[in-house]
Design a protein around this motif. Structure first.
Motif, PDB file in Angstrom:
ATOM      1  N   ASN A 730      25.911 -57.336 -40.356  1.00  0.00           N
ATOM      2  CA  ASN A 730      24.842 -58.316 -40.182  1.00  0.00           C
ATOM      3  C   ASN A 730      23.501 -57.620 -40.017  1.00  0.00           C
ATOM      4  OD1 ASN A 730      22.957 -59.821 -38.248  1.00  0.00           O
ATOM      5  ND2 ASN A 730      24.330 -61.477 -38.875  1.00  0.00           N
ATOM      6  N   GLN A 731      23.489 -56.619 -39.167  1.00  0.00           N
ATOM      7  CA  GLN A 731      22.210 -55.992 -38.843  1.00  0.00           C
ATOM      8  C   GLN A 731      21.586 -55.288 -40.031  1.00  0.00           C
ATOM      9  OE1 GLN A 731      23.724 -54.003 -35.309  1.00  0.00           O
ATOM     10  NE2 GLN A 731      22.165 -55.079 -34.098  1.00  0.00           N
ATOM     11  N   MET A 732      22.421 -54.740 -40.927  1.00  0.00           N
ATOM     12  CA  MET A 732      21.857 -54.098 -42.106  1.00  0.00           C
ATOM     13  C   MET A 732      21.066 -55.099 -42.945  1.00  0.00           C
ATOM     14  SD  MET A 732      25.097 -51.660 -43.050  1.00  0.00           S
ATOM     15  CE  MET A 732      24.502 -51.076 -44.637  1.00  0.00           C
ATOM     16  N   GLY A 733      21.664 -56.231 -43.177  1.00  0.00           N
ATOM     17  CA  GLY A 733      20.968 -57.256 -43.959  1.00  0.00           C
ATOM     18  C   GLY A 733      19.768 -57.816 -43.212  1.00  0.00           C
ATOM     19  N   TYR A 734      20.004 -58.031 -41.921  1.00  0.00           N
ATOM     20  CA  TYR A 734      18.954 -58.589 -41.073  1.00  0.00           C
ATOM     21  C   TYR A 734      17.734 -57.667 -41.082  1.00  0.00           C
ATOM     22  CZ  TYR A 734      17.232 -61.098 -36.877  1.00  0.00           C
ATOM     23  OH  TYR A 734      16.513 -61.843 -35.988  1.00  0.00           O
ATOM     24  N   ALA A 735      18.006 -56.360 -40.940  1.00  0.00           N
ATOM     25  CA  ALA A 735      16.914 -55.392 -40.901  1.00  0.00           C
ATOM     26  C   ALA A 735      16.098 -55.443 -42.193  1.00  0.00           C
ATOM     27  CB  ALA A 735      17.476 -53.991 -40.665  1.00  0.00           C
ATOM     28  N   GLU A 736      16.765 -55.550 -43.323  1.00  0.00           N
ATOM     29  CA  GLU A 736      16.032 -55.590 -44.592  1.00  0.00           C
ATOM     30  C   GLU A 736      15.201 -56.866 -44.714  1.00  0.00           C
ATOM     31  OE1 GLU A 736      18.607 -54.094 -48.035  1.00  0.00           O
ATOM     32  OE2 GLU A 736      16.776 -52.901 -47.960  1.00  0.00           O
ATOM     33  N   ALA A 737      15.806 -57.984 -44.271  1.00  0.00           N
ATOM     34  CA  ALA A 737      15.050 -59.240 -44.332  1.00  0.00           C
ATOM     35  C   ALA A 737      13.813 -59.154 -43.427  1.00  0.00           C
ATOM     36  CB  ALA A 737      15.932 -60.412 -43.920  1.00  0.00           C
ATOM     37  N   LEU A 738      14.001 -58.543 -42.266  1.00  0.00           N
ATOM     38  CA  LEU A 738      12.878 -58.406 -41.331  1.00  0.00           C
ATOM     39  C   LEU A 738      11.775 -57.546 -41.933  1.00  0.00           C
ATOM     40  CD1 LEU A 738      14.835 -58.018 -37.971  1.00  0.00           C
ATOM     41  CD2 LEU A 738      13.249 -59.880 -38.554  1.00  0.00           C
ATOM     42  N   GLY A 742       7.776 -58.378 -42.689  1.00  0.00           N
ATOM     43  CA  GLY A 742       6.725 -57.635 -42.002  1.00  0.00           C
ATOM     44  C   GLY A 742       6.999 -57.341 -40.542  1.00  0.00           C
ATOM     45  N   GLN A 743       8.286 -57.327 -40.157  1.00  0.00           N
ATOM     46  CA  GLN A 743       8.591 -57.046 -38.754  1.00  0.00           C
ATOM     47  C   GLN A 743       9.330 -55.730 -38.640  1.00  0.00           C
ATOM     48  OE1 GLN A 743      10.162 -60.492 -36.614  1.00  0.00           O
ATOM     49  NE2 GLN A 743       9.665 -61.700 -38.411  1.00  0.00           N
ATOM     50  N   ALA A 744       8.647 -54.635 -38.915  1.00  0.00           N
ATOM     51  CA  ALA A 744       9.279 -53.321 -39.027  1.00  0.00           C
ATOM     52  C   ALA A 744       9.870 -52.853 -37.703  1.00  0.00           C
ATOM     53  CB  ALA A 744       8.266 -52.309 -39.545  1.00  0.00           C
ATOM     54  N   LYS A 745       9.220 -53.168 -36.611  1.00  0.00           N
ATOM     55  CA  LYS A 745       9.662 -52.657 -35.319  1.00  0.00           C
ATOM     56  C   LYS A 745      11.041 -53.250 -34.963  1.00  0.00           C
ATOM     57  CE  LYS A 745       8.601 -49.926 -32.112  1.00  0.00           C
ATOM     58  NZ  LYS A 745       8.676 -48.550 -32.562  1.00  0.00           N
ATOM     59  N   THR A 746      11.169 -54.574 -35.067  1.00  0.00           N
ATOM     60  CA  THR A 746      12.444 -55.228 -34.785  1.00  0.00           C
ATOM     61  C   THR A 746      13.495 -54.746 -35.766  1.00  0.00           C
ATOM     62  OG1 THR A 746      11.013 -57.128 -34.482  1.00  0.00           O
ATOM     63  CG2 THR A 746      13.370 -57.483 -34.176  1.00  0.00           C
ATOM     64  N   SER A 747      13.078 -54.600 -37.004  1.00  0.00           N
ATOM     65  CA  SER A 747      13.996 -54.134 -38.031  1.00  0.00           C
ATOM     66  C   SER A 747      14.576 -52.779 -37.639  1.00  0.00           C
ATOM     67  CB  SER A 747      13.241 -54.030 -39.358  1.00  0.00           C
ATOM     68  OG  SER A 747      14.063 -53.423 -40.323  1.00  0.00           O
ATOM     69  N   GLU A 748      13.730 -51.894 -37.181  1.00  0.00           N
ATOM     70  CA  GLU A 748      14.194 -50.551 -36.822  1.00  0.00           C
ATOM     71  C   GLU A 748      15.234 -50.634 -35.700  1.00  0.00           C
ATOM     72  OE1 GLU A 748      11.587 -47.965 -34.743  1.00  0.00           O
ATOM     73  OE2 GLU A 748      12.681 -46.161 -35.338  1.00  0.00           O
ATOM     74  N   ALA A 749      14.969 -51.481 -34.714  1.00  0.00           N
ATOM     75  CA  ALA A 749      15.909 -51.592 -33.594  1.00  0.00           C
ATOM     76  C   ALA A 749      17.293 -52.005 -34.101  1.00  0.00           C
ATOM     77  CB  ALA A 749      15.389 -52.606 -32.578  1.00  0.00           C
ATOM     78  N   HIS A 750      17.311 -52.964 -34.997  1.00  0.00           N
ATOM     79  CA  HIS A 750      18.607 -53.431 -35.508  1.00  0.00           C
ATOM     80  C   HIS A 750      19.315 -52.362 -36.313  1.00  0.00           C
ATOM     81  CE1 HIS A 750      18.755 -57.485 -34.045  1.00  0.00           C
ATOM     82  NE2 HIS A 750      17.517 -57.744 -34.465  1.00  0.00           N
ATOM     83  N   ILE A 751      18.553 -51.687 -37.180  1.00  0.00           N
ATOM     84  CA  ILE A 751      19.240 -50.729 -38.052  1.00  0.00           C
ATOM     85  C   ILE A 751      19.738 -49.535 -37.237  1.00  0.00           C
ATOM     86  CG2 ILE A 751      17.271 -49.331 -38.871  1.00  0.00           C
ATOM     87  CD1 ILE A 751      20.157 -50.725 -40.989  1.00  0.00           C
TER      88      ILE A 751
END
Lengths: 827, 196
Positions: A730-738, A742-751
């Motif tokens: 989930n987080q891999m896909g979620y991170a890319e969608a984020l 334009g939400q790079a910071k949250t994306s990084e946390a998930h990945i």
């Protein structure tokens, strides 16, 4: 054959006949005498011919009889096929349905059935789903005295149908009359009916329409109940209830509460059995004198006390001794009158509380023991007891929830019984004990008590496991079976921790008994499935291997174990070859079952197709999935988990082919079915919501994708272990969608979290880790850590470039972004 | 598949005009099939519960078959006879099947003399009547045709009179003859007043 006279004689007679017919009837006798003066031997024949001509005979009656319509009906049936059944001819019809004799070829054997085609189509999707659910419950009735359910579905024109065992027999009233059965024999036959109804009640299926024409006695004297639960399966939704009621019921065979429009319960069946017994003993129905007027009749059933059977029998004997039963009224007077009248009480709470009680009292009468229906104290006790056993009369919404779980449990339980049928009365006795336990357990979930405090399924199961924990000390085998059953129910409900605990205990117990190989194997297979669903694949495979070994030669159990092994291996996708082998063998074993089960075979085929899908053999996978769907979808309906699984794989297939729009459609269908069955909070639903989100991302619909990823992730975190692969997925896909949003910071946390999880499951050079790192690198790029991103991308290059498309292309795009022209956001 | 194809229809018309027995035998299956299809479609329309009118069905089959050509009155009579014959065949086929289904059961074999007047629903009766008509057609084929018109084609006296070019009164008298000879062939037991 030819009864016509020879030609010469015929001509003479025919001419004479014509002449006679021209005459006035009064003159004929004289004319015959005159004409036959020379041929006295022909006079009688001519007289007879004139006699035939004078009155309507078989020619007229053919036209009026049902023969022509029957023959034409048969044509229609012969032309038709429904759900693979060839309709041979019509054997009955009523307001609700037509019944056809039908046959189909099943694995080389021609199977016959009575196919009931409902006159009314099911309009809404909800009604259809309900019909299909009810139908699945019918499939679990396995009593020789109940006509077996084979198959059912919804025909192309929306009319539901059910194929049941075809019974060549007579209605019970006719049977008793034609065989001139004695009182004792009548009671014996009736007790068989009670046994059948009680069996169904243990499965929480109420008949609601017990009447002589639904109780047949076959040529070899076997009682067969028809149409079990069909009324329920077909009952329309509430707003339509009165309509349905008026169609279904005539006061001849209805209880007062049914006539009042109240839901039927097990004690409704007690009343209907009382009516049947009344008729068998007295030779007439209790309200026979009112039957000419439907209004008075209904009023009598609702308000008037029935006569004593002995008095009604005296009437029958007076009116027509030949058609009355060979019983003396004095034999009924006393206890039998009391028994029948106790079953026929207007107030459901005042009747026998269950069919068993009625049956016990008849047994008591036969054996000369005192009957329980005597005495007022009983009434009180009945009322008390009844309060706790009204679950079958599910009507209140709180009870629906409970009934749902109950069904899951019983379905599982019954499946086990079916699988064990071949070998062991001990097993059957155990199974019966478990069922009684379940019934008892769920009977405490009385809707009236539950009002206010909303009753949760979990609470009922909790109570069940608690009781198993302190009870059954002297019956360890029964205890093991219950642990297994309740554990399996937890598994079905998605509570893997409790499921593992309970089934684990069952395994532990069964390991002690050297003769429990088959039971142990079943528990091992279940535990393997639980571990697999928690993504503990090594444990799952080890358990399944042991299950295969313990199954020995029992084909049912062996096939289950092989299937568990195959699916486990399939999911740990390094061992596709071994998985393929196990599933192929499972298929072969399934086909050697004494009665091959097309449903199990199709499920195994579907699993086999899943391997092809993993292998990238998309065409083969599509063929297999389609074949399995063809068998399963019409029989089980969309909402059945196996069908949902096939649809899911089909969605994955389209996804692999890059047809994301189709994939999204399939996924939405899967999610709809799963949400309905499992509830939105179930981890499987979250996993599939994740897939849907991926597909939406592929279609560039990042906003929806982000929302679905987030919703799914919240559930996955709540329901699965923290290091579950599904969370990482989930987080891999979620991170890319984020990232796209334009939400790079949250994306990084998930990945970052995803990478930590994946590192526990895969070797460091595994492509999946590399893929996650590609996403991580993309996040770093957005966070202006270009060098680190570039270094990371260079490290993972080999792993990703070796993968099938579209993975290398995505990698190259990320690499280009890191090396070359920075994207607009990164300047 | 369900539609009558032209070659068979022209054969059909020729057969009707010719009264050639072998030709009739060849087109009979066409009529039989057509009638079955008409019945089947009618049942689908009625969605199960309606009682079928045989008259309506035979008429519909007739209309469908006749639609392909202009028929002379004589041809119409033949064609209608074919439709009624097909209907008879359908009923008898069904009765024989029902009989076969029962065979081996407890149902005792029935002797013809045991047939009672109210047993018209039994397959044995229908098969026996069919055999009686077979015998009678050797003596009086037109009488059998009249029986078929009325019993299996559902025609009334006036229609039969038109098709057979008789007066209604003659049709009524013929019907009495039909009762007499069928009764004789079945050796019906009609009651004490006729007993010899």
């Amino acid at each position: 054959m030819n009864r016509l006279p020879d030609s010469e004689r015929w001509q003479w007679l025919d001419a004479a006949l014509r002449a006679m017919l021209e005459l006035d009837p009064a003159e004929r006798e004289r004319a015959i005498a005159a004409r036959c003066a020379d041929h006295p031997e022909l006079a009688a024949e001519l007289r007879r011919l004139v006699g035939y001509a004078d009155q309507a005979g078989p020619l007229e009656r053919i036209g009026q009889s049902a023969s022509l319509a029957d023959a034409l009906d048969a044509i229609s049936a012969r032309a038709g096929t429904i759900g693979g059944w060839r309709l041979l001819h019509r054997i009955g019809a009523g307001g609700m349905a037509e019944v056809f004799l039908a046959e189909r070829d099943n694995e080389g054997v021609t199977q016959r059935a009575a196919l009931k085609l409902m006159a009314r189509g099911l309009g809404s999707a909800e009604l259809r789903a309900r019909f299909l659910r009810e139908r699945n419950i019918l499939a679990r009735l396995s009593d020789a005295r109940i006509a077996r359910y084979f198959d059912g579905g919804i025909a192309d024109d929306g009319h539901p149908w059910l194929a049941m065992e075809y019974v060549d027999g007579r209605p019970i009233d006719r049977y008793c009359h034609e065989e001139n059965l004695t009182l004792r024999k009548r009671l014996d036959v009736f007790r068989e009916v009670c046994g059948a109804v009680a069996h169904a009640h243990r499965h929480l299926i109420v008949h609601r329409d017990i009447k002589p024409s639904n109780v047949l006695v076959s040529r070899d004297g076997q009682v067969k109940l028809l149409d079990f639960g069909i009324a329920k399966a077909l009952a329309a939704d509430d707003e339509d209830a009165t309509h349905t009621r008026s169609r279904l019921l005539t006061p001849h065979n209805a209880s007062p509460e049914q006539l009042r429009g109240e839901p039927a319960s097990t004690v409704t069946d007690v009343f209907l059995l009382g009516l049947l017994l009344f008729e068998l003993l007295a030779g007439r129905r209790p309200y026979a004198q009112f039957e000419s007027d439907p209004f008075l009749h209904e009023q009598a059933v609702r308000e008037q006390d029935p006569p004593a059977p002995s008095a009604a029998l005296a009437d029958s004997l007076r009116l027509n001794r030949a058609s009355a039963p060979p019983i003396a009224p004095a034999e009924l007077r006393g206890d039998l009158d009391v028994i029948v009248l106790a079953a026929l009480r207007k107030d459901p709470a005042a009747r026998y509380s269950s069919v068993e009680r009625l049956d016990e009292d008849i047994a008591a009468w036969i054996e000369g023991r005192p009957v329980a229906a005597r005495g007022d104290r009983v009434g009180y006790r009945l009322r008390k007891w009844l309060g706790r056993h009204r679950l079958a009369a599910v009507g209140a919404s709180a009870a629906l929830l409970v009934a749902g779980v109950y069904t899951i449990l019983l379905v599982r339980q019954n499946r086990l019984v079916a699988e064990q049928r071949d070998h062991a009365t001990v097993a059957a006795a155990q199974a019966a004990a478990v069922k009684d336990f379940l019934l008892d357990l769920f009977s405490e979930a009385d809707p009236s008590k539950a009002l206010g405090e909303k009753l949760s399924v979990g609470a009922v199961l909790e109570k069940g496991s608690a009781r198993i924990a302190d009870g059954f000390a002297g019956q360890p085998r029964v205890r093991a079976e219950m642990l297994h059953t309740i554990g399996a129910a937890y598994h079905a409900l998605g509570n893997h921790t409790r499921a593992r605990e309970l089934v684990g205990k069952a395994v532990e117990l069964r390991r002690q008994w050297p003769d429990a190989g088959v039971e142990l194997s079943r528990s091992l297979s279940e535990l393997a499935a639980i571990e697999r669903d928690d993504s503990h694949l090594d444990e799952s495979i080890a358990l399944a291997r042991e299950a295969v070994q313990r199954a020995g030669t029992d084909v049912h159990t062996r096939a289950l174990a092989l299937n568990a092994l195959g699916v486990g291996l399939l999911m740990r996708d390094q061992e596709l070859g071994a998985a393929r082998q196990a599933l192929d063998e499972a298929l072969i074993v399934y086909r050697t079952w004494p009665t091959p089960d097309p449903i199990r075979i199709a499920i195994a085929q579907g699993n086999r197709a899943a391997i092809d899908l993993s292998d990238g053999k998309l065409d083969a996978a599509e063929t297999g999935l389609a074949a399995a769907l063809d068998v399963l979808a019409p029989r089980l309906g969309d909402i059945h988990p196996e069908v949902t699984a096939l649809l899911y794989n089909l969605a994955r297939l389209e996804e692999r082919r890059g047809k994301f729009a189709e994939a999204e459609t399939h996924f939405n269908r899967v999610l709809g079915a799963e949400t309905q069955v499992l509830g939105a909070e179930h981890p499987d639903v979250a996993i599939d919501r994740t897939r849907l989100a991926y597909v939406q991302g592929e279609r560039g619909n990042y906003e929806q994708a982000e929302r679905n990823f987030a919703d799914a992730l919240a559930i996955l975190r709540a329901k699965l272990p923290a290091d579950h692969k599904r969370i990482a997925e989930n987080q891999m896909g979620y991170a890319e969608a984020l990232l796209e949003r334009g939400q790079a910071k949250t994306s990084e946390a998930h990945i970052d979290e995803a990478i930590q999880i994946l590192a526990k499951h895969f070797k460091d050079d595994d492509w999946r880790l590399a893929e996650a790192r590609r996403i991580q690198a993309r996040a770093w790029l957005r966070l202006d850590r270009r060098e680190a991103a570039l270094a990371l991308l260079q490290k993972i290059g080999p792993a990703l470039r070796a993968q099938p498309p579209p993975i290398p292309a995505r990698y190259e795009a990320a690499l280009a972004e890191a090396q070359g022209v920075p994207p607009a956001a990164g300047h | 598949m369900g539609e009558s194809t032209d070659p068979s229809v022209s054969q059909l018309i020729a057969a009707c005009a010719d009264d050639d027995e072998s030709l009739l035998a060849r087109v009979f299956p066409l009529v039989y099939t057509e009638l079955k299809q008409v019945a089947h479609r009618a049942l689908l329309r009625a969605s199960g519960n309606a009682t079928l009118s045989t008259t309506a069905l035979v008429n519909e089959a007739y209309v469908k078959l006749a639609a392909h050509a202009k028929l002379a009155v004589n041809d119409r009579s033949h064609l209608f006879a074919l439709c009624a014959r097909a209907m008879r065949q359908i009923v008898v086929d069904h009765a024989r099947r029902r009989q076969a289904d029962k065979r081996g059961g407890q149902q005792p074999a029935m002797s013809l003399s045991g047939i009672e007047p109210d047993s018209a629903d039994r397959p044995e009766t229908i098969v026996a009547i069919d055999e009686a008509l077979g015998a009678l057609s050797e003596r009086d084929p037109r009488l059998v045709r009249l029986i078929e018109y009325r019993v299996f084609g559902g025609l009334d006296t006036r229609q039969i009179a038109e098709l057979l070019d008789l007066t209604p009164r003659s049709v009524q008298l013929e019907w009495l003859r039909a009762r007499a000879w069928v009764g004789q062939a079945l050796a019906l037991n009609t009651g004490p007043d006729v007993a010899p």
